[in-house]
Motif scaffolding. Structure first.
Motif, PDB file in Angstrom:
ATOM      1  N   VAL A  80       2.353   5.658   2.687  1.00 23.85           N
ATOM      2  CA  VAL A  80       1.365   4.953   1.787  1.00 23.85           C
ATOM      3  C   VAL A  80       1.898   5.001   0.507  1.00 23.85           C
ATOM      4  O   VAL A  80       1.886   5.997  -0.199  1.00 23.85           O
ATOM      5  CB  VAL A  80      -0.050   5.224   2.208  1.00 23.85           C
ATOM      6  N   LEU A  81       1.566   3.908  -0.308  1.00 18.76           N
ATOM      7  CA  LEU A  81       2.185   3.933  -1.763  1.00 18.76           C
ATOM      8  C   LEU A  81       0.747   3.088  -2.406  1.00 18.76           C
ATOM      9  O   LEU A  81       0.699   2.033  -2.077  1.00 18.76           O
ATOM     10  CB  LEU A  81       3.430   3.045  -2.186  1.00 18.76           C
ATOM     11  N   LEU A  82       0.123   3.868  -3.177  1.00 20.16           N
ATOM     12  CA  LEU A  82      -1.051   3.316  -3.751  1.00 20.16           C
ATOM     13  C   LEU A  82      -0.723   2.604  -4.882  1.00 20.16           C
ATOM     14  O   LEU A  82       0.197   2.990  -5.822  1.00 20.16           O
ATOM     15  CB  LEU A  82      -1.991   4.559  -4.289  1.00 20.16           C
ATOM     16  N   VAL A  83      -1.243   1.284  -5.170  1.00 22.75           N
ATOM     17  CA  VAL A  83      -0.674   0.494  -6.068  1.00 22.75           C
ATOM     18  C   VAL A  83      -1.838   0.572  -7.377  1.00 22.75           C
ATOM     19  O   VAL A  83      -1.203   0.642  -8.340  1.00 22.75           O
ATOM     20  CB  VAL A  83      -0.572  -0.927  -5.699  1.00 22.75           C
ATOM     21  N   ARG A  84      -2.892   0.409  -6.925  1.00 31.33           N
ATOM     22  CA  ARG A  84      -3.996   0.387  -8.193  1.00 31.33           C
ATOM     23  C   ARG A  84      -5.336   0.716  -7.590  1.00 31.33           C
ATOM     24  O   ARG A  84      -5.473   0.136  -6.459  1.00 31.33           O
ATOM     25  CB  ARG A  84      -3.927  -0.574  -9.123  1.00 31.33           C
ATOM     26  N   GLU A  85      -6.151   1.513  -8.242  1.00 28.37           N
ATOM     27  CA  GLU A  85      -7.507   1.489  -7.958  1.00 28.37           C
ATOM     28  C   GLU A  85      -8.270   0.223  -8.105  1.00 28.37           C
ATOM     29  O   GLU A  85      -7.974  -0.628  -9.237  1.00 28.37           O
ATOM     30  CB  GLU A  85      -8.218   2.774  -8.601  1.00 28.37           C
ATOM     31  N   ILE A  86      -9.195  -0.213  -7.218  1.00 26.96           N
ATOM     32  CA  ILE A  86      -9.963  -1.301  -7.490  1.00 26.96           C
ATOM     33  C   ILE A  86     -11.216  -0.817  -8.037  1.00 26.96           C
ATOM     34  O   ILE A  86     -12.028  -0.011  -7.594  1.00 26.96           O
ATOM     35  CB  ILE A  86     -10.342  -1.977  -6.181  1.00 26.96           C
ATOM     36  N   THR A  87     -11.502  -1.072  -9.479  1.00 25.11           N
ATOM     37  CA  THR A  87     -12.667  -0.689 -10.019  1.00 25.11           C
ATOM     38  C   THR A  87     -13.651  -1.759 -10.500  1.00 25.11           C
ATOM     39  O   THR A  87     -14.706  -1.246 -10.960  1.00 25.11           O
ATOM     40  CB  THR A  87     -12.417  -0.081 -11.101  1.00 25.11           C
ATOM     41  N   SER A  88     -13.353  -2.944 -10.348  1.00 26.90           N
ATOM     42  CA  SER A  88     -14.061  -4.345 -11.016  1.00 26.90           C
ATOM     43  C   SER A  88     -14.440  -4.910  -9.800  1.00 26.90           C
ATOM     44  O   SER A  88     -13.940  -5.207  -8.859  1.00 26.90           O
ATOM     45  CB  SER A  88     -13.018  -4.975 -11.916  1.00 26.90           C
ATOM     46  N   PRO A  89     -15.968  -5.327  -9.761  1.00 26.66           N
ATOM     47  CA  PRO A  89     -16.315  -5.928  -8.937  1.00 26.66           C
ATOM     48  C   PRO A  89     -15.922  -7.484  -9.028  1.00 26.66           C
ATOM     49  O   PRO A  89     -15.772  -8.264  -7.973  1.00 26.66           O
ATOM     50  CB  PRO A  89     -17.968  -6.041  -9.204  1.00 26.66           C
ATOM     51  N   ALA A  90     -15.355  -7.854  -9.877  1.00 24.89           N
ATOM     52  CA  ALA A  90     -14.561  -9.139 -10.157  1.00 24.89           C
ATOM     53  C   ALA A  90     -13.391  -9.279  -9.192  1.00 24.89           C
ATOM     54  O   ALA A  90     -13.012 -10.219  -8.831  1.00 24.89           O
ATOM     55  CB  ALA A  90     -14.377  -9.431 -11.592  1.00 24.89           C
ATOM     56  N   PHE A  91     -12.810  -8.140  -8.852  1.00 26.01           N
ATOM     57  CA  PHE A  91     -11.722  -8.271  -7.720  1.00 26.01           C
ATOM     58  C   PHE A  91     -12.135  -9.012  -6.682  1.00 26.01           C
ATOM     59  O   PHE A  91     -11.288  -9.386  -5.974  1.00 26.01           O
ATOM     60  CB  PHE A  91     -11.375  -6.888  -7.560  1.00 26.01           C
ATOM     61  N   GLY A  92     -13.385  -8.842  -6.098  1.00 23.78           N
ATOM     62  CA  GLY A  92     -13.827  -9.483  -4.717  1.00 23.78           C
ATOM     63  C   GLY A  92     -15.010  -8.556  -4.409  1.00 23.78           C
ATOM     64  O   GLY A  92     -15.092  -7.331  -3.941  1.00 23.78           O
ATOM     65  N   SER A  93     -16.306  -9.349  -4.767  1.00 24.93           N
ATOM     66  CA  SER A  93     -17.537  -8.488  -4.663  1.00 24.93           C
ATOM     67  C   SER A  93     -17.747  -8.033  -2.997  1.00 24.93           C
ATOM     68  O   SER A  93     -18.056  -6.975  -3.001  1.00 24.93           O
ATOM     69  CB  SER A  93     -18.650  -9.196  -4.980  1.00 24.93           C
ATOM     70  N   PRO A  94     -17.258  -8.850  -2.102  1.00 26.68           N
ATOM     71  CA  PRO A  94     -17.492  -8.085  -0.652  1.00 26.68           C
ATOM     72  C   PRO A  94     -16.767  -6.988  -0.652  1.00 26.68           C
ATOM     73  O   PRO A  94     -17.290  -6.070   0.089  1.00 26.68           O
ATOM     74  CB  PRO A  94     -17.033  -9.259   0.226  1.00 26.68           C
ATOM     75  N   LEU A  95     -15.664  -6.925  -0.968  1.00 27.69           N
ATOM     76  CA  LEU A  95     -14.731  -5.607  -0.770  1.00 27.69           C
ATOM     77  C   LEU A  95     -15.241  -4.472  -1.574  1.00 27.69           C
ATOM     78  O   LEU A  95     -15.239  -3.299  -1.227  1.00 27.69           O
ATOM     79  CB  LEU A  95     -13.486  -6.120  -0.996  1.00 27.69           C
TER      80      LEU A  95
END
Length: 352
Positions: A80-95
């Motif tokens: 597994v290669l981590l690409v980036r942490e998802i920190t913003s709800p704008a990325f996709g609120s359901p996720l």
């Protein structure tokens, strides 16, 4: 331009497998855009080409041990290669609502990814687990971890070296001496040549140093395979402080030079300029997919310090846009003839 315009043959022995010691002992090719003149120096000679009032902008992103190993419930091993942490709800609120807490949701690349479908579980050392929430159009997975990844990385993570580095490299050597903000999965390599002593010399002669953060993703190594105009850049996050934005704006208004250290710095500066839409570099956080290739009119940097990049790469295209395609092509041929060391741990060039 055609993709073949950015291709070249590099003898494999010129791919650097270790960094120069000390760092500023690497070679420095100096390329003058107006005259086409090329000089061959050592990186510690850089102060001879800068002057009082210049603003040197560096990317202080820190490489994280983003390469992890997990097992499926069947026992099969998955990288597994981590690409980036998802920190913003704008990325996709359901996720985001499905993960939410800091360090829990990550975009990641999986080797043998077809073996891990949506809903697939991964088990890591240290009791950490993850489930695949979704598969994105570019093949990346969105993983929801059972706990924040950050406290576990130093124990279970490994430095994600580029695939062309075949030897073991100390983690510190694949990190700039001024790295501060964790988040990159690849080093902003132009900064690897700077020592604290060299930076101190530059400050003593009146060169301002300013810092920004752009977290480098694995897309930095991704070659362009289709038409240039069809290539999609991977999204990267950046942050520019008010202090850095003000220093750059003052320099531009007073006719002083802005020296960008690395293509990542250039991309952050140009993106922040475009986002601000005010004739200045904007401050704050942002995300960029900017793809710079010839022809392109640069708004911020007056000079660029960079390494020698892979054929057909977006990094080479940015450098060609800045220095001029013909001049950079000539410079690369001369670098090969002079046996410069290429890629992440290799030598550098200054273009102004």
């Amino acid at each position: 331009m055609d993709l073949q315009d950015f291709d070249y043959h590099l003898p494999p022995e010129l791919i650097a497998q270790s960094g120069a010691e000390p760092r500023d002992a690497s070679r420095l090719m100096v390329v003058r855009r107006t005259s086409g003149e090329i000089e061959h120096r050592i990186f510690r000679d850089l102060p001879q080409y800068l002057r009082k009032g210049d603003v040197l902008v560096l990317n202080q992103s820190k490489v994280i041990p983003a390469r992890l190993f997990a097992r499926k419930p069947t026992g099969a091993k998955i990288e597994v290669l981590l690409v980036r942490e998802i920190t913003s709800p704008a990325f996709g609120s359901p996720l985001y609502k499905a993960g939410g807490a800091k360090g829990v949701l990550w975009e990641a690349l999986l080797r043998h990814a077809h073996k891990v479908p949506v809903g697939g579980k991964l088990m890591f050392e240290d009791g950490l687990e993850a489930v695949v929430l979704s598969i994105e159009a570019d093949g990346t997975r969105i993983l929801r971890f059972s706990d924040s990844v950050w406290p576990h990385l130093d124990k279970i993570g490994h430095t994600p070296l580029p695939p062309y580095i075949e030897l073991e490299v100390e983690a510190r050597r694949y990190q700039t001496t001024f790295a501060r903000d964790p988040g990159s999965v690849a080093a902003p390599t132009a900064g690897l040549h700077f020592t604290p002593e060299l930076l101190a010399r530059l400050r003593e002669m009146g060169v301002e140093t300013a810092y920004l953060t752009l977290h480098v993703g694995p897309g930095t190594f991704k070659p362009v395979k289709a038409n240039i105009e069809d290539h999609q850049m991977h999204t990267e996050s950046y942050q520019i402080t008010a202090e850095t934005a003000e220093a750059i704006s003052r320099a531009k208004s007073e006719g002083r030079r802005v020296i960008a250290v690395g293509t990542t710095t250039v991309r952050a500066l140009e993106s922040a300029w475009q986002e601000a839409d005010s004739g200045q570099v904007g401050q704050g956080a942002g995300e960029t997919q900017i793809f710079i290739h010839p022809p392109y009119e640069f708004k911020v940097p007056d000079a660029l310090i960079t390494n020698f990049h892979l054929p057909k790469s977006t990094l080479l295209m940015l450098v060609a846009a800045f220095g001029g395609h013909d001049l950079i092509t000539h410079a690369y041929r001369e670098a090969i003839e002079k046996r410069y060391r290429f890629y992440s741990l290799g030598d550098a060039m200054l273009i102004f």
